[in-house]
Design a protein around this motif. Structure first.
Motif, PDB file in Angstrom:
ATOM      1  N   LEU A 188     -11.584  -1.176  -4.924  1.00 48.94           N
ATOM      2  CA  LEU A 188     -10.252  -0.562  -4.823  1.00 48.94           C
ATOM      3  C   LEU A 188     -10.082   0.166  -3.500  1.00 48.94           C
ATOM      4  CD1 LEU A 188      -9.367   1.100  -8.242  1.00 48.94           C
ATOM      5  CD2 LEU A 188      -8.221  -0.769  -7.099  1.00 48.94           C
ATOM      6  N   TYR A 219      -8.007   7.973  -2.720  1.00 52.44           N
ATOM      7  CA  TYR A 219      -6.966   6.957  -2.768  1.00 52.44           C
ATOM      8  C   TYR A 219      -7.063   6.286  -4.125  1.00 52.44           C
ATOM      9  CZ  TYR A 219      -6.429   7.501   2.256  1.00 52.44           C
ATOM     10  OH  TYR A 219      -6.172   8.025   3.492  1.00 52.44           O
ATOM     11  N   ARG A 220      -5.947   5.780  -4.622  1.00 51.66           N
ATOM     12  CA  ARG A 220      -5.920   5.149  -5.955  1.00 51.66           C
ATOM     13  C   ARG A 220      -6.556   6.076  -6.992  1.00 51.66           C
ATOM     14  NH1 ARG A 220      -4.955  -0.392  -5.488  1.00 51.66           N
ATOM     15  NH2 ARG A 220      -4.562  -0.302  -7.712  1.00 51.66           N
ATOM     16  N   GLU A 255      -9.666  -1.326   1.104  1.00 51.34           N
ATOM     17  CA  GLU A 255      -8.560  -1.453   2.064  1.00 51.34           C
ATOM     18  C   GLU A 255      -8.244  -0.144   2.790  1.00 51.34           C
ATOM     19  OE1 GLU A 255      -4.549  -1.868   0.375  1.00 51.34           O
ATOM     20  OE2 GLU A 255      -5.453  -1.534  -1.592  1.00 51.34           O
ATOM     21  N   TYR A 256      -8.847   0.950   2.344  1.00 48.44           N
ATOM     22  CA  TYR A 256      -8.538   2.244   2.977  1.00 48.44           C
ATOM     23  C   TYR A 256      -9.590   2.657   3.998  1.00 48.44           C
ATOM     24  CZ  TYR A 256      -5.262   2.582  -0.870  1.00 48.44           C
ATOM     25  OH  TYR A 256      -4.249   2.331  -1.756  1.00 48.44           O
ATOM     26  N   ARG A 287       0.821  -1.205   0.000  1.00 46.52           N
ATOM     27  CA  ARG A 287       0.000   0.000   0.000  1.00 46.52           C
ATOM     28  C   ARG A 287       0.854   1.254   0.000  1.00 46.52           C
ATOM     29  NH1 ARG A 287      -4.583   1.957   4.370  1.00 46.52           N
ATOM     30  NH2 ARG A 287      -4.252   4.148   3.941  1.00 46.52           N
ATOM     31  N   ILE A 310     -11.618   4.534 -14.060  1.00 45.09           N
ATOM     32  CA  ILE A 310     -12.909   3.833 -14.041  1.00 45.09           C
ATOM     33  C   ILE A 310     -14.031   4.819 -14.370  1.00 45.09           C
ATOM     34  CG2 ILE A 310     -14.558   2.618 -12.557  1.00 45.09           C
ATOM     35  CD1 ILE A 310     -12.088   1.612 -10.933  1.00 45.09           C
ATOM     36  N   GLN A 313     -16.380  -1.502  -8.839  1.00 43.53           N
ATOM     37  CA  GLN A 313     -14.919  -1.518  -9.037  1.00 43.53           C
ATOM     38  C   GLN A 313     -14.236  -0.493  -8.133  1.00 43.53           C
ATOM     39  OE1 GLN A 313     -14.194  -0.917 -13.207  1.00 43.53           O
ATOM     40  NE2 GLN A 313     -14.794  -2.990 -13.769  1.00 43.53           N
ATOM     41  N   GLU A 327       0.547   4.515 -11.911  1.00 45.14           N
ATOM     42  CA  GLU A 327       0.084   4.093 -10.589  1.00 45.14           C
ATOM     43  C   GLU A 327       0.968   2.942 -10.116  1.00 45.14           C
ATOM     44  OE1 GLU A 327      -2.341   5.103  -8.186  1.00 45.14           O
ATOM     45  OE2 GLU A 327      -1.103   3.596  -7.208  1.00 45.14           O
ATOM     46  N   ASP A 332      -6.479   5.290 -10.792  1.00 43.70           N
ATOM     47  CA  ASP A 332      -7.318   4.157 -11.207  1.00 43.70           C
ATOM     48  C   ASP A 332      -8.798   4.505 -11.098  1.00 43.70           C
ATOM     49  OD1 ASP A 332      -5.193   2.524 -11.786  1.00 43.70           O
ATOM     50  OD2 ASP A 332      -5.009   1.815  -9.723  1.00 43.70           O
TER      51      ASP A 332
END
Lengths: 332, 439
Positions: B434, B394-395, B437-438, A77, B402, B430, A296, B398
């Motif tokens: 992603l 976050y992310r 986990e946060y 992470r 999406i 989706q 990323e 990505d």
């Protein structure tokens, strides 16, 4: 079969050389062949190729091995956390339609296959046709050859920018012409059903001239006298093409197909100028999709897995080409 | 052999000179500054002017500016340097929305530590428009980046056409459609919405906000993309290009227009109205042969609850990198502080069309005079009151991918509107997987 001319004396020498004992046994003097070689003589060639070897190792082998390793890892992470080994999970995710990468990867792979096959199916025969036309004595031959080869000389990005202007919905040349005739304009790069065709058309224009050069070279290496003989035998132009030119160009065609496939699969620099694979990924291609995901850090596992899938596909095409064409040219 | 010796000698001399030059340069603290740009103009000359001005004030610092292309290229260059553990950049302009990614990657240092060390810490923070600071802070309110070249989308209209037809400038979506339909001809679109290009997400956010549910709120672990408001927003955008027979408004091309073509189409009279960034204001004003009007983005449907004006902010902030040595970071901060000063912001805004990010910049020349001559510049500033935080999560790369794919799929007509909700739902699944986990 290719059979180079070898003189008898050279043949004898070659036979002697192959009879020489292993070069690693240095203590044993080899009287039958030349002067005794020192250790340095044996090492020297390797020293000469060493710089190349180092570069190949650093920039080809090492990254290739790293790609394989990284394709089995899932980055942590945070940047400081170690990556986790996930085996083939990254590959599995590529084919999972509900996954955020997998959901896009398969359709984009399909686009790439269509893009490649359509480009080749049109540009290679077109290149041959152009080469046949330009392999004759006509006025302004140099000009015609240059005109057709010219797109190849343009940087792809520049060519794509020009075409993006031509394709532009509002201010583009194509739509201006269509509308001048009272026809509705086509949204070349914005219509999901048109975008891939538009990109492919540009690519055909860009690559045909390049392939034509190989065919021209191939045509000019065919001796003129066999055509004279065919003429005497009363063969028609079509028969000469079918039974003489095409078979004699087999090796050229093999070469052109191999480079065309590997080249086209990797041709993506036009996309940043041509709507970035939009709309809805209908104009996207695999290599560009890989590039889009590189920034990323946490996608590196997928990115490497996709690269290897791409390499695998290229390998299949290349081997298939060799098997098909090598066998045929052996028969003839 | 003699020749070899000469070559060797020359090489040695060259090496020695290189060493000497770098030793000389080490007398000063070198700050490598990367900047992208997304607008026209002699940006490098303007930056060089700031560099000279700054170095005159701080002779011990040597700022080395490097133009690094687009925002994406800048980010990718920096990410490559970080991945290779050979970081050259010390301070850079990157998208305000790159924040979460770079915090996660532990590659930037918070601006907060430098602000706290200032005598005028509170005044410094309070000097910025609050909307522009929304993307600078993390969930705990710690400031990581400093606003520099900021923008927001606004409505540009051909004021001559409006005057001829006697139509008022639209203030809500219904008036927007009515005006667009009244002003469009065979050769002229009523309204061009540049959502066909790379980032439909940006303009989509203004509609999502106007319909009552911005795409993100305070938490970077939550994204709202399949709400009824999202659907209403994406339906409205899609209908702009759909034929009236299919229930659309037919005021522009299906799928929207391309980002770069849109200002050109507008200034050449091929569109009555466009949505575009304030960053294009200067070049549109310079190129148009008609009276250019600028207005707030029209508000969501009148009379319903929770609707109103809404526009995301955009543009770039200044980031300082963790790999730089502490004294370089200190020097980089002085450069950041300088670039964020009222004087520089005023000059930068007047020269580019970016919105000067500090309140004080608007009372300083050259902006002070410019807004009296061209009041269009004020509209963007005043719209900031209604601006929302720009998408970041976050992310974020990505998640944005999406969202862009789903939006592009619906807006271009790749999936029919009847399947729009299903497309948004699939995208939300989706996104949530992603972000799981946060949470």
């Amino acid at each position: 079969m290719f059979r180079p001319y070898i003189s008898q004396s050279l043949l004898r020498k070659l036979k002697r050389m192959t009879a020489t004992p292993s070069p690693l046994i240095l203590e044993k003097p080899n009287t039958s062949y030349g002067a005794r070689k020192t250790l340095w003589d044996w090492i020297f060639p390797y020293v000469l190729v060493l710089p190349t070897l180092i570069f190949v190792f650093m920039f080809t082998l090492l990254p290739a091995v790293n790609t394989v390793i990284d394709s089995t890892l899932s980055p942590g992470r945070r940047a400081s956390e170690p990556a986790e080994f996930v085996g083939l999970e990254n590959y599995q995710k590529l084919f999972d339609a509900t996954h955020f990468i997998g959901g896009r990867f398969l359709p984009i792979l399909g686009n790439t296959l269509i893009f490649t096959l359509v480009t080749i199916a049109i540009s290679v025969p077109l290149a041959l046709l152009l080469a046949l036309l330009l392999n004759r004595k006509i006025r302004g031959l140099g000009f015609w050859r240059f005109s057709i080869f010219y797109p190849t000389l343009l940087p792809l990005m520049g060519a794509a920018s020009i075409w993006a202007f031509l394709y532009s919905d509002t201010i583009g040349l194509f739509n201006t012409i269509l509308r001048a005739f009272g026809l509705p304009g086509v949204n070349w790069l914005g219509d999901p059903n048109m975008v891939l065709l538009s990109i492919t058309a540009m690519n055909i224009w860009k690559q045909s001239g390049y392939f034509m050069i190989f065919y021209l070279a191939g045509l000019q290496s065919i001796p003129k006298d066999i055509y004279e003989a065919a003429d005497l035998d009363g063969a028609t132009v079509w028969q000469q093409l079918r039974y003489l030119t095409l078979p004699l160009l087999n090796r050229t065609t093999l070469f052109v197909l191999v480079i065309a496939i590997t080249f086209t699969f990797q041709t993506v620099e036009q996309l940043p100028a041509m709507n970035n694979g939009n709309p809805a990924d209908r104009g996207n291609l695999v290599l560009y999709f890989i590039f889009q995901n590189i920034s990323e850090r946490r996608n590196w596992g997928y990115v490497n897995a996709m690269s290897l899938v791409l390499v695998g596909i290229l390998l299949i095409f290349t081997i298939a080409n060799f098997v098909l064409f090598e066998r045929r040219s052996d028969v003839e | 052999m003699i020749r070899h010796k000469q070559t060797l000698g020359a090489t040695l001399v060259a090496l020695l000179m290189l060493v000497a030059v770098s030793v000389m340069a080490q007398d000063k603290i070198v700050v490598d500054f990367y900047y992208p740009t997304a607008v026209d103009g002699p940006i490098d000359e303007i930056i060089a002017k700031y560099e000279a001005d700054f170095e005159a004030m701080h002779p011990e610092i040597d700022v080395v500016p490097a133009y690094t292309g687009s925002y994406t290229q800048t980010r990718d260059t920096i990410r490559t340097e970080i991945a290779a553990e050979d970081v050259i950049v010390d301070v850079a302009v990157m998208l305000a929305t790159d924040l979460t990614s770079f915090v996660e990657d532990e590659s930037i240092v918070p601006a907060q530590q430098f602000i706290d060390a200032m005598d005028t810490a509170d005044a410094f923070t309070a000097g910025f428009f609050p909307a522009f600071l929304a993307n600078s802070a993390d969930e705990d309110g710690m400031i990581w980046s400093v606003p520099f070249q900021r923008s927001t989308p606004i409505l540009y209209y051909n004021a001559d056409l409006f005057a001829e037809a006697g139509i008022a400038v639209p203030t809500n979506n219904e008036e927007l459609i009515a005006a667009a339909q009244a002003l469009q001809t065979e050769d002229r679109a009523g309204l061009l919405l540049p959502v066909a290009g790379t980032f439909p997400t940006w303009l989509y956010q203004s509609f999502a906000a106007a319909y009552g549910q911005p795409i993100v709120e305070a938490s970077p672990a939550e994204v709202f993309f399949n709400t009824p408001e999202s659907l209403a927003a994406v339906e409205f955008i899609t209908k702009l290009g759909m034929a009236e027979a299919d229930g659309g408004f037919a005021v522009g091309p299906m799928g929207g227009s391309a980002w770069g073509d849109t200002p050109t189409a507008f200034t050449s009279g091929q569109a009555a109205m466009i949505y575009h960034t304030t960053g294009s204001l200067t070049s549109i004003l310079n190129n148009a042969t008609f009276e250019v009007g600028v207005a707030f983005l029209p508000s969501g449907p009148a009379g319903e609850t929770g609707t109103g004006y809404g526009a995301p902010t955009g543009g770039g902030n200044l980031y300082i990198f963790a790999a730089a040595a502490p004294e370089v970071q200190e020097a980089a901060w002085l450069w950041v502080e300088y670039l964020a000063s009222d004087t520089v912001q005023s000059d930068w805004g007047a020269n580019t069309g970016y919105i000067a990010a500090t309140v004080g910049a608007w009372d300083v020349e050259p902006l002070k005079t410019l807004v009296t001559e061209k009041p269009q510049y004020l509209v963007a500033r005043d719209q900031l009151e209604f601006a929302v935080k720009e998408f970041d999560s976050y992310r974020s790369i990505d998640v944005q991918g999406i969202i862009n794919t789903a939006l592009s799929s619906i807006i271009s007509g790749n999936v029919p509107l009847s399947e729009a909700q299903a497309t948004l739902d699939a995208a939300q699944v989706q996104i949530d997987s992603l972000l799981a986990e946060y949470k």
